[in-house]
Write a protein that holds these residues in place. Structure first.
Motif, PDB file in Angstrom:
ATOM      1  N   MET A 166      -4.614   3.424   2.085  1.00  0.00           N
ATOM      2  CA  MET A 166      -5.537   3.891   1.496  1.00  0.00           C
ATOM      3  C   MET A 166      -5.059   4.462   0.191  1.00  0.00           C
ATOM      4  N   ASP A 167      -5.074   4.334  -1.098  1.00  0.00           N
ATOM      5  CA  ASP A 167      -4.979   4.830  -1.386  1.00  0.00           C
ATOM      6  C   ASP A 167      -5.913   6.706  -1.925  1.00  0.00           C
ATOM      7  N   ALA A 168      -4.724   7.844  -2.210  1.00  0.00           N
ATOM      8  CA  ALA A 168      -6.239   9.036  -1.633  1.00  0.00           C
ATOM      9  C   ALA A 168      -7.300   8.950  -3.265  1.00  0.00           C
ATOM     10  N   ASP A 169      -6.529   8.501  -4.171  1.00  0.00           N
ATOM     11  CA  ASP A 169      -7.759   8.673  -5.289  1.00  0.00           C
ATOM     12  C   ASP A 169      -9.134   7.843  -5.638  1.00  0.00           C
ATOM     13  N   LEU A 170      -9.308   7.000  -4.342  1.00  0.00           N
ATOM     14  CA  LEU A 170     -10.594   6.403  -3.985  1.00  0.00           C
ATOM     15  C   LEU A 170     -10.846   5.233  -5.386  1.00  0.00           C
ATOM     16  N   GLN A 171      -9.948   4.720  -5.224  1.00  0.00           N
ATOM     17  CA  GLN A 171      -9.329   3.041  -5.901  1.00  0.00           C
ATOM     18  C   GLN A 171      -9.525   2.130  -4.990  1.00  0.00           C
ATOM     19  N   ASP A 172     -10.042   2.613  -3.792  1.00  0.00           N
ATOM     20  CA  ASP A 172      -9.308   1.981  -2.790  1.00  0.00           C
ATOM     21  C   ASP A 172     -10.930   2.552  -1.924  1.00  0.00           C
TER      22      ASP A 172
ATOM     23  N   ALA B 144      -3.795  -7.524  -6.301  1.00  0.00           N
ATOM     24  CA  ALA B 144      -4.045  -7.290  -4.629  1.00  0.00           C
ATOM     25  C   ALA B 144      -2.904  -5.859  -4.841  1.00  0.00           C
ATOM     26  N   ARG B 145      -4.223  -5.414  -4.047  1.00  0.00           N
ATOM     27  CA  ARG B 145      -3.667  -3.641  -3.675  1.00  0.00           C
ATOM     28  C   ARG B 145      -3.140  -4.076  -2.459  1.00  0.00           C
ATOM     29  N   ASP B 146      -2.441  -2.701  -2.285  1.00  0.00           N
ATOM     30  CA  ASP B 146      -1.806  -2.078  -1.022  1.00  0.00           C
ATOM     31  C   ASP B 146      -3.106  -1.778  -0.285  1.00  0.00           C
TER      32      ASP B 146
ATOM     33  N   GLU C  76     -11.417   3.415 -11.413  1.00  0.00           N
ATOM     34  CA  GLU C  76     -10.962   4.430 -11.812  1.00  0.00           C
ATOM     35  C   GLU C  76     -10.350   5.312 -11.283  1.00  0.00           C
ATOM     36  N   ARG C  77      -9.157   5.742 -11.308  1.00  0.00           N
ATOM     37  CA  ARG C  77      -9.714   7.381 -10.657  1.00  0.00           C
ATOM     38  C   ARG C  77     -10.577   8.176 -10.182  1.00  0.00           C
ATOM     39  N   VAL C  78     -10.526   8.807  -9.295  1.00  0.00           N
ATOM     40  CA  VAL C  78     -11.778  10.089  -9.406  1.00  0.00           C
ATOM     41  C   VAL C  78     -11.164  11.463  -9.488  1.00  0.00           C
TER      42      VAL C  78
END
Ligand code: UDP
Ligand code: MG
Length: 315
Positions: free
Chosen positions: A94-100, A157-159, A201-203
């Protein structure tokens, strides 16, 4: 025995986003009662307070573990380190920015546990909030790479994905230095279920991807998963030989019939420019592959660790 789910989070200058992320993931973890959690945060050489925040979290919450790099090695390296240190029966990136969005996790987990998938990937169906020109180039990239590579890359596709231990081990068995994980994930195969969601969008904080970085990343993807550019430059070379052959015959006959008034240097200049352009381009393509081979042969580590939790060991 409850199974263990590892959440791997790569963080680069995410001091603003991590607290939000932690709150969200904890909520999801508390909702999923049939599985234990561990959170592996990889600090990819952040220049802000990311590492301090991670250390605080690790002190507060036993499930939080951190791995910290000696410098910024890039997201691919961070994800690989996370996978190597994860102990879970299931692992999610997961990304840390809550985009996932962590709230997709229960659904993803069900697909694996109940429906027997090996992997659940996520893809964005919209690219809302992204500059249009970036979306355009992204679409082009996927069109091109899917045409020239045997490995399928899914547009959008995201990671962000949840994988079984078996698939994680398969990915870790690929030892290459140039890691293009979108390709690696599909190279290893296994049954993947795709779930779609709207772009978020990122938080907090800002994206680390500039247009230039994305372009370089795209070229990396192409050289890592296709050798078609080499074939193309060979074919263009052959084509040019053929054309010049026809031109030679034409000029010989023209000279024999009409004599040889000195003219035509502008066309000659154009031809020289064109041909040397094509040559330089082909050498460039060749150079890309050679450079990649060069880097692979050095066998440098993908990342270097400066510190980790004391109880965290690579298995
Ligand atoms: N990231 C990283 N190392 C880097 C760049 C990014 O670990 O060199 C992490 C970043 O902290 C984030 C994730 O990779 O958790 C995705 O980055 P970002 O949000 O900037 O990319 P985007 O979502 O815009 O594609
Ligand atoms: Mg992001």
């Amino acid at each position: 025995m409850k199974k263990l789910l590892s959440v791997v989070v790569s963080c680069y200058n995410e001091e603003e986003a991590i607290p939000y992320f932690y709150d969200e993931i904890i909520k999801t973890a508390d909702d999923m009662k049939d599985v234990n959690f561990e959170f592996i945060f990889v600090n990819d050489g952040s220049k802000d307070k990311t590492l301090d925040i991670l250390k605080d979290l690790a002190k507060k919450d036993k499930r939080v573990k951190f791995v910290s790099f000696s410098r910024n090695f890039g997201k691919e390296a961070a994800m690989m380190a996370g996978l190597e240190y994860a102990n879970g029966d299931y692992v999610t990136l997961m990304d840390a920015d809550l985009q996932d969005p962590p709230k997709l996790l229960p659904e993803m987990y069900n697909y694996i546990v109940k429906d027997g998938y090996d992997c659940v990937g996520t893809r964005r169906v919209t690219r809302k909030g992204e500059p249009p020109i970036r979306s355009f180039f992204a679409r082009m990239f996927y069109k091109i790479i899917n045409r020239i590579s045997k490995v399928e890359m899914v547009d959008g596709a995201r990671d962000y994905r949840l994988m079984t231990r078996q698939m994680v081990d398969a990915i870790l068995s690929l030892k290459e230095y140039n890691r293009y994980s979108k390709g690696l994930f599909s190279f290893v195969g296994f049954n993947t279920k795709w779930i779609e969601y709207e772009n978020v969008e990122r938080v907090a904080g800002e994206t680390k991807w500039s247009f230039w970085k994305l372009l370089v990343y795209a070229i990396e993807g192409i050289t890592a998963f296709s050798t078609v550019p080499l074939v193309i430059s060979a074919i263009v070379g052959l084509l040019f030989c053929l054309i010049s052959f026809i031109m030679i015959i034409f000029i010989v006959f023209k000279t024999l019939i009409f004599g040889d008034p000195t003219s035509g240097w502008p066309s000659l200049a154009c031809i020289i420019f064109l041909v040397s352009g094509v040559q330089l381009f082909s050498i460039g393509v060749l150079g890309q592959y050679l450079a990649k081979t060069y880097l692979e042969t050095k066998r440098r580590p993908v990342y270097i660790i400066k510190e980790t939790d004391k109880d965290l060991k690579k298995d």
